[in-house]
Design a protein around this motif. Structure first.
Motif, PDB file in Angstrom:
ATOM      1  N   HIS A 121      38.122  66.017  -5.613  1.00  0.00           N
ATOM      2  CA  HIS A 121      37.840  65.287  -6.851  1.00  0.00           C
ATOM      3  C   HIS A 121      39.065  64.515  -7.315  1.00  0.00           C
ATOM      4  CE1 HIS A 121      37.429  64.858 -11.276  1.00  0.00           C
ATOM      5  NE2 HIS A 121      36.176  64.552 -10.953  1.00  0.00           N
ATOM      6  N   THR A 125      39.229  60.400  -7.358  1.00  0.00           N
ATOM      7  CA  THR A 125      39.510  59.752  -8.636  1.00  0.00           C
ATOM      8  C   THR A 125      40.680  58.783  -8.498  1.00  0.00           C
ATOM      9  OG1 THR A 125      38.671  61.661  -9.865  1.00  0.00           O
ATOM     10  CG2 THR A 125      40.115  60.136 -11.051  1.00  0.00           C
ATOM     11  N   PRO A 132      32.659  61.099 -12.274  1.00  0.00           N
ATOM     12  CA  PRO A 132      32.267  62.313 -12.999  1.00  0.00           C
ATOM     13  C   PRO A 132      33.464  63.238 -13.171  1.00  0.00           C
ATOM     14  CG  PRO A 132      31.474  62.363 -10.719  1.00  0.00           C
ATOM     15  CD  PRO A 132      31.996  60.981 -10.958  1.00  0.00           C
ATOM     16  N   GLU A 136      31.383  68.419 -14.051  1.00  0.00           N
ATOM     17  CA  GLU A 136      30.143  67.735 -13.684  1.00  0.00           C
ATOM     18  C   GLU A 136      30.053  67.551 -12.173  1.00  0.00           C
ATOM     19  OE1 GLU A 136      27.788  63.494 -14.501  1.00  0.00           O
ATOM     20  OE2 GLU A 136      29.804  63.831 -15.307  1.00  0.00           O
ATOM     21  N   PHE A 137      31.161  67.222 -11.549  1.00  0.00           N
ATOM     22  CA  PHE A 137      31.204  67.009 -10.105  1.00  0.00           C
ATOM     23  C   PHE A 137      30.811  68.284  -9.359  1.00  0.00           C
ATOM     24  CE2 PHE A 137      33.958  67.077  -6.195  1.00  0.00           C
ATOM     25  CZ  PHE A 137      33.310  66.063  -5.505  1.00  0.00           C
ATOM     26  N   MET A 140      27.165  68.798  -9.676  1.00  0.00           N
ATOM     27  CA  MET A 140      26.429  67.856  -8.825  1.00  0.00           C
ATOM     28  C   MET A 140      26.437  68.289  -7.360  1.00  0.00           C
ATOM     29  SD  MET A 140      27.905  64.430 -10.689  1.00  0.00           S
ATOM     30  CE  MET A 140      27.303  63.213  -9.531  1.00  0.00           C
TER      31      MET A 140
END
Length: 286
Positions: A121, A125, A132, A136-137, A140
């Motif tokens: 993540h 990013t 997200p 949230e990631f 998901m």
């Protein structure tokens, strides 16, 4: 991998840990072993896709894959969901993976969330900009992921994928024609497709083709097992063509050095030197 090479390349603490797991018949997921493996490089799958697309853009006017609102299918995702985290970060609606050895208890272990998926993540990013949030990631990665724990040839019906990916999986398909046909049925007619194929023997030998061309395929399988299907580039393209898929093959590199064995006429009669010594190629939607 040979026992000698395994002992040489495996850290002593991992040898002890694996020995104790077997001695105690521990069947719980080997999270710590996975975390210490090269597979836990959080930049790995971004690097794969970036390289493949750069090669195809240089040689075939390839435009970058756009994941937003797409359905993605991957074959052989492994325990870290392969290209899945990247596809989900970039907005795919569904990521489906065909992975016979899938273990949800391992993939969704809290230590992997903390040490691997959080790192992915952060890296995505940095590359693509804000997406997200981490919480949230991680959610998901559960809600938008569907795993099919079967061999490809056994998958029927289901998703129609807009994007189909694999990394060193097609050379393991068996039976090849049925597997490619099943894979093709799971994709839309205009799906974006990228498969990295390793045509080598997958063994630590002087040449990546050592032992392959001096015997018949049946003898090679008797000696070394059926881990690879021994399909050469024309065989792979023919299987896709017979399945009605429009793909092309882009050579990445060949390896002729270090091979000093006789080549059986069975191989010579069927394949050119370019076919026999192509080590890595990309199969992609034409």
């Amino acid at each position: 991998m040979s026992l000698r090479r395994t002992l040489w390349e495996t850290p002593p603490r991992d040898i002890v840990r694996k020995g104790l797991r077997r001695l105690l018949r521990n069947t719980s997921p080997d999270v710590e072993g996975l975390l210490r493996s090269p597979h836990c490089n959080s930049q790995r799958f971004y690097n794969f896709l970036a390289r493949y697309e750069a090669i195809l853009a240089r040689t075939n006017e390839w435009s970058p894959i756009r994941f937003q609102d797409k359905t993605v299918l991957e074959v052989g995702c492994g325990p870290l969901l392969g290209f899945g985290p990247l596809a989900i970060f970039r907005g795919c609606r569904l990521y489906m993976a065909i992975e016979p050895a899938f273990e949800a208890e391992l993939t969704y272990h809290p230590r992997l969330a903390e040490r691997y998926f959080a790192g992915v993540h952060r890296d995505l990013t940095a590359v693509y900009g804000p997406g997200p949030g981490l919480t949230e990631f991680l959610l998901m990665l559960r809600e938008r992921v569907q795993i099919v724990p079967l061999a490809v040839a056994g998958v029927t019906g289901g998703v129609q994928a807009d994007i189909v990916l694999s990394n060193s999986a097609l050379e393991h398909f068996s039976p090849l024609p049925e597997s490619i046909a099943a894979l093709t049925r799971l994709a839309t007619a205009d799906a974006r497709v990228v498969h990295l194929v390793d045509f080598g023997n997958h063994r630590p030998t002087p040449s990546p083709f050592s032992g392959m061309y001096s015997v018949l395929p049946s003898e090679y399988r008797r000696l070394h097992g059926e881990g690879i299907n021994l399909a050469r580039p024309p065989d792979l393209l023919r299987a896709f063509q017979d399945a009605g898929a429009c793909v092309a093959l882009q050579p990445v590199y060949a390896v002729r050095e270090s091979f000093d064995e006789p080549i059986l006429s069975w191989w010579r009669d069927r394949y050119s030197d370019d076919d026999l010594f192509l080590k890595v190629a990309l199969v992609f939607s034409a």
